[in-house]
Every structure is written in C-alpha cells, then in structure tokens.
Design an enzyme around this catalytic site. Sequence first.
Site, PDB file in Angstrom:
ATOM      1  N   LYS B  77      65.908  34.174   9.079  1.00 40.61           N
ATOM      2  CA  LYS B  77      65.251  33.102   9.740  1.00 40.61           C
ATOM      3  C   LYS B  77      63.986  33.405   9.543  1.00 40.61           C
ATOM      4  O   LYS B  77      63.552  34.354   9.628  1.00 40.61           O
ATOM      5  CB  LYS B  77      65.859  33.123  10.833  1.00 40.61           C
ATOM      6  CG  LYS B  77      65.391  31.613  11.122  1.00 40.61           C
ATOM      7  CD  LYS B  77      65.353  31.358  13.004  1.00 40.61           C
ATOM      8  CE  LYS B  77      64.791  29.832  13.612  1.00 40.61           C
ATOM      9  NZ  LYS B  77      65.051  29.927  15.104  1.00 40.61           N
ATOM     10  N   SER B 152      66.664  24.939  16.368  1.00 41.56           N
ATOM     11  CA  SER B 152      65.967  25.437  15.299  1.00 41.56           C
ATOM     12  C   SER B 152      66.349  26.294  13.511  1.00 41.56           C
ATOM     13  O   SER B 152      66.011  26.087  12.851  1.00 41.56           O
ATOM     14  CB  SER B 152      65.198  25.688  15.828  1.00 41.56           C
ATOM     15  OG  SER B 152      64.420  27.099  15.853  1.00 41.56           O
ATOM     16  N   SER B 176      68.931  27.916  20.198  1.00 42.16           N
ATOM     17  CA  SER B 176      68.905  27.118  18.549  1.00 42.16           C
ATOM     18  C   SER B 176      69.640  28.835  17.804  1.00 42.16           C
ATOM     19  O   SER B 176      69.499  28.181  16.102  1.00 42.16           O
ATOM     20  CB  SER B 176      67.420  27.985  18.427  1.00 42.16           C
ATOM     21  OG  SER B 176      66.245  26.558  19.045  1.00 42.16           O
TER      22      SER B 176
END
Lengths: 99, 486
Positions: B77, B152, B176
């Site tokens: 990420k 997210s 997330s």
Amino acid sequence: MAWMSISIEEVLEAAKLARLELAEDELVQFQGELDALLGHFRDFQNLSDTEVLDALGAELPFNVWAPDLVASSLGQAFALRNAPRTRAGLFIVPTVLED
Amino acid sequence: MPGWATASELAGRLRSRELGCVELTRETLNRIEEDPGGLGAFLSSDRGEALRAAEEAQRMLDAGTAGPLTGVPLAVKDNICVAEGVTTAGSRLLENFVSPYDATVIEKCREAGMVIVGKTNLDEFGMGSSNENSAFGPVRNPWNPALTAGGSSGGSAAAVAAGIVPLSLGSDTGGSIRFPAALCGIVGFKPTYGRVSRRGLVAFASSLDQIGPFARSVEDAALLAHTISGDDPREARMRTEAPISLGGLRDRPLSGLRLAWPQQLAGPEVQPSIRATFEVAISRLIEAGCTCEEVDLPMIRHGVSTYYIIAPSEASSNLARYDGIRFGRQVEGTDHVATVAKTRGALLGHEVKLRIIAGTYALSAGYHDAYFAKAQRVRQRMTLEMDEVLAQYDLIVSPTSPVVAFPIGSAEMDHLTLKQLDLCTIPANLGGYPSLSLPCGLAEGLPVGLGLTAQRGMDESLLAAAWSMEQELGSVMPPSDAGGVR
C-alpha cells in the site's frame, strides 16, 4: 447536550487553526458536511456520565517511555531531499516576521 | 503463472526449482503493466529494483538460506515507506515524496527474501471506504470493474483478488484491510494493535492504525503476518517482542469453538442478502461443531460515532506535518502561514480536509469535553464490554461489511452513508483487537466476508480458527465469464 448547528464562522475558525485555506464555495460546502458529520455522529453525547464512566478494568491509555539515548538520525542530506526549497543545507521558510 | 496460486504454492515451486524467482517476478511485473481489467490497483512499480531483489532471492534459494516466502512477490500500500521509492499516500501533496528509509515491515519482508513489485492505490491518507478519495483515481473490483474494490486499501485488495500478486500489505484504521478484503473475496487480517510495527507507515490515527496482510488463503495471511510482526525497538507501542507464531495454525478444531454474534451488528443496516449468506456460513460452522450465541454489546452501536470523533482528531494532529516546507509540494503564499494554508488548501483532497476540520473542531476549546473526551470514555466502556464477551467466547463474529461491492460513483453512497459501512470493523480498531475477514460465500453473485475478532494478543488463535473455518467454508473466486479478471 442539545445539538447546535455549526456556523460558517466556526468552520472558518477551525480551518484557520488547521492552516487550511478554503475557497468561498468550499466553505459553504464544508459547513453543510461538517454539520451533518458531527450532527449525525453525536449519539454518544446522549449517554449519561454514569453509563460511560463505569469503565474501570478496561485497557486505559498509558504513556510509553523510551530511554533518552543518542542514536544516529536521518542525516542532513536525506532530511532535505524532499523539501521544495533549500539553500546552504537549510530549509527555506517563507517570511514569518516582517522587518 | 497461475493467477490463483497461493503464496505457499508459489514458494514451494520456487524451492523445487519448478519456477525461478526472476521468471516469476518478470511475469508479475508484466501483469502490473498490463493492468488487467483497467483496475487501477497500482500507482508505481520499480522494475529494476524488483528484478534485483528477485536475483537476491534466487541466491538465497540456491544457498539453502530461503524462508517460507523467499522469492514471493509482494505489493505494498502506498502509505508504507519503501526506501528510494515514491510514497504518495494517495495524495497530490506527496506525489513526489521519496521515502528516505524502509518501513520496519519492509525491512522484515526484504530479510525474508520477498520481492516488492509495486505500490498500490488507496484513499488519500487512508481516509475512505471506496477508494474514490484517491488523488489518482479509484480502484475497480476484479469481480466487476464497474464496482468499487472497497477502501482504503483498495489497490492491495484488488491486486490479490485479480491474481496479479499472491500477497499484499495494507493498513487498517477503521476497517481498511478487512472491508476491501470482504468486497474482493479474499482474506484480510488486522493484527493486534502493537504486534506489527507502524514505523514507516504514513500516520492517520495513531491509536488505531495497524499494518496487516491481504492473501488468498489464511495460511498465506499467517505467513506474512509472521514475517512482518515482532520486535522493533524504534516503535514505542510494540506489545510484545515475539512475532506471530505459525505453530498450531492447523491444530484448532472447530468442535467446541465458541462464537458470539452481537445483535447490534445484525440490524437493518446489514443487507438481507448479506445476512442470509452470513447465517448459512454460521449454520455450517455450527454443524461442524462450533457454538454460536447472540450477545448484547450495547456500546458497539456508538462505535462509528466514536470513531468519527477520535480518528479525525488524531488525523488533524498527524497531518499538521504536511506544511509544504519540509517535504511534499508547495504553493507559495505571501508569508509562512499563508504558504502553509495555501499548500494544504490546494493539494489536500476534499475528504481529508473535511476530517482535518472536524478533528480540529472536536479538539478546540469549548468542544473538547463534549466530543473528544466523551468519545474516549465511550471507547473505554466499549472495550470493557468486548473484553467481557471475549472472556466467555473465543470469537466475536459478524458480517465484515453490511453491503456487497457497490458501483463506483454511486449517488446512494454519500459521504455519511459511506462512513457507516465500517460499523462492523471499527470496534476492533477502537479496542486494539486482532480481526480477520474470511470469504464465506456469495450474495447477489458477489463475495461476502465473515468478520472474526479475538481478544488482544490472541492472533495465533484467531488465525488457527480462521484456517479451520476456511477448510469448512472453502474460498470464493471471481468467475472468469462474469466480467471479472483472473
């Protein structure tokens, strides 16, 4: 505590504290969204203190201490490499105080 | 490379020399460049660095010093620092920011011989549930590119679900990792707060943030959790020096496993089709020997409200560092304050600005006690209630998400509705509990996640229970004839 709508002035003050420049139309939009956000997520305010204070035994926040030791750090070149403006090994900061 | 091979299978083929590290890495990089289905899962990829890491991994294999994940590709990420690479956190403000060091989790993955192949798309600074708050565009769901992958950590979830990479890292502040894992039909695991170092993670809300793995199987998730967990003297909040152990992963029978289902997470917010799939899965687990009882956790219904006071408050403090002076881009103003305000006003996205203002307001004089202080007390009370339930039961269960994947740009999903989608995942962050989303079936042809939460520090027990449940429930895979990407 009864819910009171958030005013434009309060949004402006919070934005000023947070160092956020907002356009006029943005300000109006944020007022509506912030009002909805904090207004919607206020249900816990109806809880009485006796309901929420009876939390002995829960894992309470605690501070974490580390020994104060000298150790290697990032280094000047690395610290400066992402700065938009530098000179002579220093960050360039816009004027803070007038002459 | 078979798109749906697990990391364990790939590692086995690498060890047996059926597959080479460079060959596997090259195929993976090609998939990233092809961007199958136009998913938008990746923001950057360093081909040269990845191939160098693959050569080093091959040397480890040849020298007999390989670990269980040596040579396996990993996506990261883009709010986790990888040295010498750009880390944008999904923000225009950081689009040129070069990480000066590796996050601790990256150091550990490199030591294990894993090959970092790219950085994945995310909601700006991790703030969002649909990945539509990324400054670089949304992430599409491999099951149907018209739908969101969730957020997210949408890019990390889609990359694994589409078969581009076998493993990825995400971060979970209010769900997330688990929420996009559920929407994409894969395993997502948020370890106990303090078992994985957050050093090198772009901070959102420091009392809630936790790094964790996405995988196609519980075993893979456990392997990556084992790799990234454990001691870090540079992280003040480490709970224990011990990494998450793999011993006993396959030794937890379902028979006698006690499940608690909070009725506060079974209300009308949960889509009927999700509830039906969830109940079928629970019935199968009961047939396999689990017990499941409905429990009352009254404070959980205040979880989302509490989160949306505490997380923005912490974010307003953490994101104060983005001043356009020390890093990131700058928009020049007449003086220092004007420069900072113009930079932040112009380069931060709408949702991030909304949360910063909300947090600043909640912490400001006159409102602190009514908002932040009260929310902290509710958080403690909720944690106490969950501790009491977890003293009597092994796991708290619920659907991970109350909805299946929804259309990108859906008018029904306004900013308030989106925030309420995290109602089942937020309690684990507020209490610091380990929590995992396990695929448990389909609803409306789309994946449904089973949310499992255990007592703090019981990561191994949670993973072992999830492994046994996975054997019972099986996995779900995108149908190749339904517009999905394999």
